[in-house]
Design an enzyme around this catalytic site. Structure first.
Site, PDB file in Angstrom:
ATOM      1  CD  GLU A 142      13.805  16.707  -6.151  1.00 41.97           C
ATOM      2  OE1 GLU A 142      14.650  17.575  -5.877  1.00 41.97           O
ATOM      3  OE2 GLU A 142      14.101  15.569  -6.520  1.00 41.97           O
ATOM      4  CD  GLU A 310      13.388  14.881 -10.962  1.00 41.19           C
ATOM      5  OE1 GLU A 310      14.544  14.795 -10.493  1.00 41.19           O
ATOM      6  OE2 GLU A 310      12.729  15.931 -10.934  1.00 41.19           O
TER       7      GLU A 310
HETATM    8  C1  GLA Z   1      16.210  16.943  -8.380  1.00 40.12           C
HETATM    9  C2  GLA Z   1      15.347  17.866  -9.235  1.00 40.12           C
HETATM   10  C3  GLA Z   1      15.759  17.873 -10.669  1.00 40.12           C
HETATM   11  C4  GLA Z   1      17.255  17.915 -10.801  1.00 40.12           C
HETATM   12  C5  GLA Z   1      17.911  16.837  -9.975  1.00 40.12           C
HETATM   13  C6  GLA Z   1      19.398  16.985 -10.057  1.00 40.12           C
HETATM   14  O1  GLA Z   1      15.797  15.619  -8.567  1.00 40.12           O
HETATM   15  O2  GLA Z   1      13.990  17.486  -9.200  1.00 40.12           O
HETATM   16  O3  GLA Z   1      15.231  19.077 -11.240  1.00 40.12           O
HETATM   17  O4  GLA Z   1      17.700  19.154 -10.304  1.00 40.12           O
HETATM   18  O5  GLA Z   1      17.544  17.008  -8.616  1.00 40.12           O
HETATM   19  O6  GLA Z   1      19.825  17.855  -9.109  1.00 40.12           O
END
Ligand code: GLA
Ligand code: ZN
Length: 666
Positions: A142, A310
């Protein structure tokens, strides 16, 4: 199509790996993503490396036939590193250095950090490029998450000044392009140019602190370029050793705000794009149409199948949680991703972690690691995906409608947002939603993308229109295309200054209109009427004076009652529509029905509130996804007979779907 899980081998005793691997195989989980936060395990002390734990994990899961997306671990530098090299940290908008703890606190322009990252990425790529389990790579995690794209440190300032010198060549040119004569901001050298930290007017206007709009937009462009160049250093390192596909997991606006990264540019050197889809969590609940829009954005950044890296799989949040997904929703969300072009959906995360910031972030399994109803639902999905993937390749919607998304315009809109309540992503959604309701697929295109193959192109608030993009639009229309341009389009140059031509500036000829007066609606709502029926504007009213265009809608009240709010202009074999105001949902729906008809785009199914329909093809076969986002059952009258492919049941005259139910029809 298949499913996976985000897994953290380092969070569990090794004997637990066996149970996890067996449960994954049972659920038809085909791939795990690992290692994005593991730097302090790989390099516990400077230049002392330990890959044994990752060697074991890869070998272990490989024996179960579970594939791996292996991440580069630059999202979390170890403590010894930030202690020894504090220049790694970002500075926030007030110039305060960020601190250790949490994550994503490093500066993308820190030479020290880029060097350290390249050394470790090199070692990881060299070591694991040939590992049979490794199927793909994820860069960092991210990028830009939590407003970390823009850093205000001195390292960035120096790099920014170099970036400007490269762009403007002479400081006189920069002064001219920025209009620094305004408020006595003339620079005598590039070394004088500032990074727009919180200035003297910060309390007057947090959005921009009253800084020069040309400087602000260039700083946004520079910041986006900095993140992409940081990412591409890791991409290049990996490519030295591996030809396996590379991605990074993006964020989009379902509930998160945009990251300030131009994702079209970011996607250029990636092999596929992926994103993190949280729908009901601590920070809000996203509507189904918004999630569908975000999938469409991801499908559009590379115009090929994407992943959800995710996918929410439980109640989640940091300090507090959002709702637990109602039974059926995990399955609905998964099929919604596939129906919009995802070919792999990886659930975040396999099991809730009993320690650390995310101890409330539930995954498939709870903290006890036992099979639960969410595991059973995901096992059902895995089984169904296994069956469907015998029949189909990657299913993709084939869009005939394109919405132009310009990141330059997005950043300029957020710098000077025209009127209270104007929000570019919301406006894009208001253009997307009617097609979502009609089951008509929509792609997003960058200003540079070809418009070939699209019967209808929409340009909502296309504020900064590069020269070649304007020509592209003109050619598209002349060859028979149907284009809609909205208010606040074509009126700024690439330095974020206003054209000194009558609105709509560089699009005036094309639209066949002139606008000598406009009304930003502050606590005012204006009724309109036209081919979209009766409507209401709540944001903006361009008072249109058609030149070569014909009126299709007009204002019903205020001093501009009777004046044009919408026009159509014949250009070559095509038509250019100009919409001078925003419209309520109903009027937007009627407008898009009208334009779809004009562009010969048929609506496949009659639309039912809360039912998402997506026509897809894998290039050989077609499949129609029907997804019930309602908490109640629905019955749809069918005008053909179909086979429902999950159950192999013949559907004759009606299709019944339970709450959150899904049908795939052929
Ligand atoms: C993002 C991150 C994950 C996790 C989620 C929840 O999606 O990529 O590592 O931290 O947020 O906060
Ligand atoms: Zn910095």
């Amino acid at each position: 199509m298949r499913i996976g899980a985000d897994y953290y081998p380092e969070h569990w005793d090794k004997e637990r790996w066996k149970i996890d691997a067996q449960m994954m195989v049972k659920a038809n989980i085909k791939v795990i993503r690992i290692g994005e936060f593991a730097w302090s395990l790989y390099e516990p002390e400077e230049d002392r490396y330990d890959f044994s734990w990752m060697d074991e994990a890869l070998d272990y899961f490989n024996q179960y036939g579970i594939k791996v997306v292996l991440c580069t671990p630059s999202a979390t530098p170890p403590k010894w590193m930030t202690d020894r090299y504090p220049d790694i940290f970002q500075d926030d908008i007030h110039g305060n250095a960020k601190i250790f703890g949490t994550r994503k606190h490093y500066c993308f322009n820190s030479d020290t950090y880029r060097k350290k990252t390249s050394i470790l990425v090199d070692k990881i790529a060299e070591r694991y490029a040939g590992h049979p389990a490794v199927e793909a790579w994820q860069i960092d995690n991210e990028l830009g998450w939590s407003n970390t794209t823009r850093c205000y440190c001195d390292k960035c300032k120096k790099k920014f000044q170099g970036w400007l010198k490269n762009k403007y060549k002479t400081i006189e040119n920069l002064n001219k392009k920025y209009g620094t004569v305004f408020w006595s901001q003339i620079y005598n050298s590039f070394e004088e140019v500032i990074i727009p930290r919180a200035g003297a007017c910060y309390d007057t206007c947090h959005d921009t602190q009253g800084q020069n709009p040309g400087l602000l937009l260039d700083y946004d462009r520079f910041s986006s370029d900095s993140v992409i160049s940081f990412m591409n250093e890791s991409v290049d390192r990996i490519k030295k050793y591996s030809n396996k596909p590379i991605t990074t997991n993006m964020l989009d606006a379902a509930v998160n705000s945009g990251t300030g990264i131009d994702y079209f540019k970011c996607a250029e050197k990636l092999d596929f794009v992926s994103w993190d889809n949280y729908i009901e969590f601590q920070w809000g609940i996203a509507q189904a149409a918004t999630v569908s829009r975000d999938h469409a954005l991801l499908r559009s950044y590379k115009k090929r199948p994407f992943w959800v890296m995710e996918q929410q799989s439980g109640a989640c949040g940091w300090s507090k949680m959002g709702p637990t997904p109602t039974p059926g929703k995990l399955r609905l969300w998964t099929y919604q991703a596939v129906a919009n072009g995802a070919d792999t959906v990886v659930y975040f995360r396999w099991r809730a972690c009993p320690f650390g910031t995310e101890e409330y972030w539930h995954g498939i399994l709870n903290h006890d690691g036992k099979p639960n109803r969410r595991y059973k639902e995901i096992s059902q999905i895995g089984f169904e995906m296994e069956k469907l993937s015998q029949k189909f390749g990657a299913l993709q919607p084939k869009a005939k409608v394109a919405i132009i998304k310009s990141f330059d315009s997005e950043w300029s809109h957020s710098i000077h947002k025209h009127v209270e309540g104007f929000q570019y992503d919301e406006l894009l959604l208001s253009y997307y939603r009617p097609f979502y309701d009609m089951g008509i697929a929509v792609d997003f295109v960058s200003p540079e993308d070809t418009l070939e193959g699209y019967s209808l192109v929409l340009a909502p608030a296309f504020l900064i229109v590069p020269e070649d993009s304007r020509n592209n639009l003109e050619n598209y229309v002349k060859n028979g295309g149907t284009l809609l341009i909205s208010f606040r389009s074509g009126i700024k140059d690439e330095s974020n200054n206003m054209f000194q031509e009558t609105v709509p500036g560089c699009l005036r000829e094309l639209a066949g209109v002139e606008i000598n007066d406009y009304d930003p609606l502050l606590e005012k709502h204006i009724k309109v009427s036209g081919i979209f029926g009766k409507g209401q504007a709540d944001l903006w009213c361009d008072i249109i004076e058609p030149t070569s265009a014909k009126t299709l809608g007009y204002y019903v009240e205020d001093f501009y009652a009777g004046k044009s709010c919408m026009t159509v202009n014949k250009v070559g074999k095509g038509n250019v529509y100009y919409l001078g105001c925003d419209l309520d949902d109903d009027a937007m729906r009627q407008l898009m029905e009208y334009l779809s008809e004009k562009a010969d785009i048929a609506m496949e199914f009659m639309n039912i509130e809360g039912v998402e329909i997506s026509n897809t093809t894998d290039g050989n076969q077609n499949a129609v996804f029907v997804m019930n986002h309602n908490a109640y059952p629905i019955v749809i009258d069918m005008n053909h007979s179909y086979t429902e492919l999950i159950t192999d049941v013949k559907i004759e005259d009606t299709l019944t779907l339970e709450p959150y139910g899904v049908a795939i029809l052929q």
